[in-house]
Scaffold this motif. Structure first.
Motif, PDB file in Angstrom:
ATOM      1  N   ARG A  39       0.854  -1.198   0.000  1.00  0.00           N
ATOM      2  CA  ARG A  39       0.000   0.000   0.000  1.00  0.00           C
ATOM      3  C   ARG A  39       0.885   1.240   0.000  1.00  0.00           C
ATOM      4  N   ARG A 390      -8.975  -0.134 -11.226  1.00  0.00           N
ATOM      5  CA  ARG A 390      -8.394  -1.422 -10.884  1.00  0.00           C
ATOM      6  C   ARG A 390      -8.085  -2.180 -12.161  1.00  0.00           C
ATOM      7  N   ALA A 396      -0.371  -7.135 -13.986  1.00  0.00           N
ATOM      8  CA  ALA A 396      -0.692  -6.200 -12.899  1.00  0.00           C
ATOM      9  C   ALA A 396      -2.132  -6.344 -12.422  1.00  0.00           C
ATOM     10  N   LYS A 397      -2.764  -7.477 -12.681  1.00  0.00           N
ATOM     11  CA  LYS A 397      -4.153  -7.698 -12.289  1.00  0.00           C
ATOM     12  C   LYS A 397      -4.357  -7.399 -10.800  1.00  0.00           C
ATOM     13  N   ASP A 398      -5.419  -6.666 -10.489  1.00  0.00           N
ATOM     14  CA  ASP A 398      -5.827  -6.263  -9.148  1.00  0.00           C
ATOM     15  C   ASP A 398      -5.046  -5.078  -8.592  1.00  0.00           C
ATOM     16  N   LEU A 399      -4.060  -4.544  -9.335  1.00  0.00           N
ATOM     17  CA  LEU A 399      -3.449  -3.274  -8.942  1.00  0.00           C
ATOM     18  C   LEU A 399      -4.529  -2.196  -8.977  1.00  0.00           C
ATOM     19  N   SER A 400      -4.635  -1.420  -7.896  1.00  0.00           N
ATOM     20  CA  SER A 400      -5.669  -0.381  -7.833  1.00  0.00           C
ATOM     21  C   SER A 400      -5.047   0.976  -7.540  1.00  0.00           C
ATOM     22  N   GLU A 427      -2.510   0.300  -4.392  1.00  0.00           N
ATOM     23  CA  GLU A 427      -2.480  -0.973  -3.687  1.00  0.00           C
ATOM     24  C   GLU A 427      -2.289  -2.119  -4.670  1.00  0.00           C
ATOM     25  N   TYR A 428      -1.478  -3.097  -4.254  1.00  0.00           N
ATOM     26  CA  TYR A 428      -1.286  -4.299  -5.073  1.00  0.00           C
ATOM     27  C   TYR A 428      -1.297  -5.517  -4.159  1.00  0.00           C
TER      28      TYR A 428
END
Length: 445
Positions: A39, A390, A396-400, A427-428
């Motif tokens: 984070r 997101r 980079a899936k789910d990197l927001s 956030e990752y």
């Protein structure tokens, strides 16, 4: 120093041993595995009126790592397991002149600490579809909810029973005696509200959530902050597309030694949300009835509709209204991107009738008189704008990424600052399955 790396290394062998003999639990409350959340948090506070600290602005930038490991349960009628968590926060920017956003602890000279860390664990027992935990944990109920609004989540130490034995009914009960704030390494802090505190006290709770098939659901909870208050909570929801109606009611009365003074407060909110394709429109009304604010301990322990980013609109006798607009750009060809804007206005605050000598109308030796925290005819407003993205696929899936701007203005009779806030949060999350099958943990060998 207990960093997330060290904490997970310490807990993983024990959890791995338990998982090696664990049996699957149908409808388990928690899924065994591990997770690591990175984070990156930037927060800028620009004061538009004189702040109590004398600062014109506060600004900090920090990197956090939040690691968790969760075991399964040993086989048999009574299953045994353990959960562990670790945190590391590192300052990227934040000098003495603009510290104090809540991202980082402050040294004795007022500077942001270069880093801080913490760790904790809880033992858990499983019988059927019920789980009893004891130790340090996060809590999420309407009457006591440890917040997760800054770099580190808040934690509480105690026990929590969580049961799904009855179909469509979730039963929770717990009692907590020690607390860890969002900017601290110590598990022996106190949570403070608008006047009340957990200092030297415990908080207990019990309640049920009922979610049967169909459009209706509800919740009923009660809590006691020892020698301070007893509090009840009722929620009723109706979700029938395209409409969602939500009603929340709190009732708070002083208890025991009444260390915060006499309290007799009722707080309620009503909200209506209408979905129209990619858009959603929400209107809400909130009312506080009583001579003291609606108070709470724990960063998110207020489930009223107009408790938002900066202000809770919970002053004594306060009335507030909200208008909100949401847009999901996935339906317009940009999956993962959402936009939100809302405006809340509150008025009729009157803190002058708070009981003299209590936490909300303390005695000031300098003036020789009682000084209420809020005056008469207080009013204020807040505007929030939020943009989130997101990543939906790929490496980079789910990197927001979350960019938010908050503005709050009010007169001197209410308790909040005139302030503009800017949040930028990246956030990752990484996560994996049962620890026994994944040891050594990725990146920890």
């Amino acid at each position: 120093m207990p960093t997330p790396r060290k904490c997970l290394v310490l807990f993983a062998p024990l959890i791995g041993i338990l998982d090696a003999h664990a049996e699957p639990v149908p409808d388990a409350l928690e899924t065994p595995g591990w997770s690591l959340l990175t984070r990156n948090y930037f927060l800028h506070n620009d004061f538009r009126s004189d702040s109590p600290s004398g600062q014109n602005y506060r600004q900090e930038w920090a990197q956090g790592l939040i690691g968790e490991v969760r075991s399964g349960f040993t086989p048999g009628a009574v299953g045994l397991g353990v959960d562990g968590h670790g945190f590391l926060g590192v300052k990227l920017d934040g000098g003495r002149g603009h510290a104090g956003t809540g991202l980082l602890p402050r040294d004795d000279d007022g500077r942001s600490a270069d880093d801080y860390s913490s760790a904790g664990a809880s033992l858990k027992l499983r019988v059927g579809r019920s789980q009893l935990k004891y130790g340090e944990m996060t809590v999420e109920t309407p009457v006591f909810d440890t917040g997760d609004k800054r770099l580190q989540p808040e934690y509480a130490t105690g026990f929590l029973l969580d049961s799904l034995e009855v179909e469509d009914l979730r039963i929770q009960a717990g009692r907590f005696t020690a607390f860890k704030n969002q900017d601290s390494s110590s598990g022996h802090d106190d949570f403070s509200g608008y006047g009340a505190t957990t200092r030297g006290r415990a908080i207990g709770l019990a309640g049920v959530d009922y979610t049967p098939p169909g459009p209706f659901s509800g919740a009923l909870y009660g809590a006691q902050l020892d020698d301070t208050w007893r509090q009840g909570y009722l929620n009723l929801r109706l979700q029938q597309d395209p409409v969602l109606l939500d009603a929340n009611l709190y009732r708070t009365l002083d208890q025991g030694a009444a260390n915060a003074g006499a309290i007799d407060t009722q707080a309620y909110s009503l909200s209506a949300k209408y979905l129209a394709g990619a858009q959603a429109f929400t209107l809400a009304y909130q009312r506080i009835v009583g001579d003291t604010p609606f108070d709470f301990v724990g960063g998110d322990s207020i489930y009223l509709a107009n408790s938002i980013k900066y202000a809770d609109f919970n002053g004594p006798e306060e009335r507030s209204w909200q208008a909100r607009y949401d847009l999901d750009l996935a339906l317009l060809g940009i999956p993962g991107l959402t936009f939100m804007a809302r405006y809340v206005r509150g008025r009729d605050i009157d803190g002058t009738k708070a009981p003299p000598g209590g936490a909300y109308n303390p005695f000031d030796p300098a003036t020789g008189s009682f000084v209420p925290l809020q005056g008469r005819d207080g009013k204020h407003w807040e505007r929030d704008i939020d943009l989130r993205y997101r990543v939906m696929s790929g490496a980079a899936k789910d990197l927001s990424i979350n960019l938010s701007h908050v503005s709050h203005r009010g007169n001197s009779a209410q308790a909040g600052d005139d302030i503009d806030r800017l949040y930028l949060i990246l956030e990752y999350p990484l996560k994996g399955g049962a620890v026994a099958k994944t040891l050594p943990l990725p990146g920890l060998d």
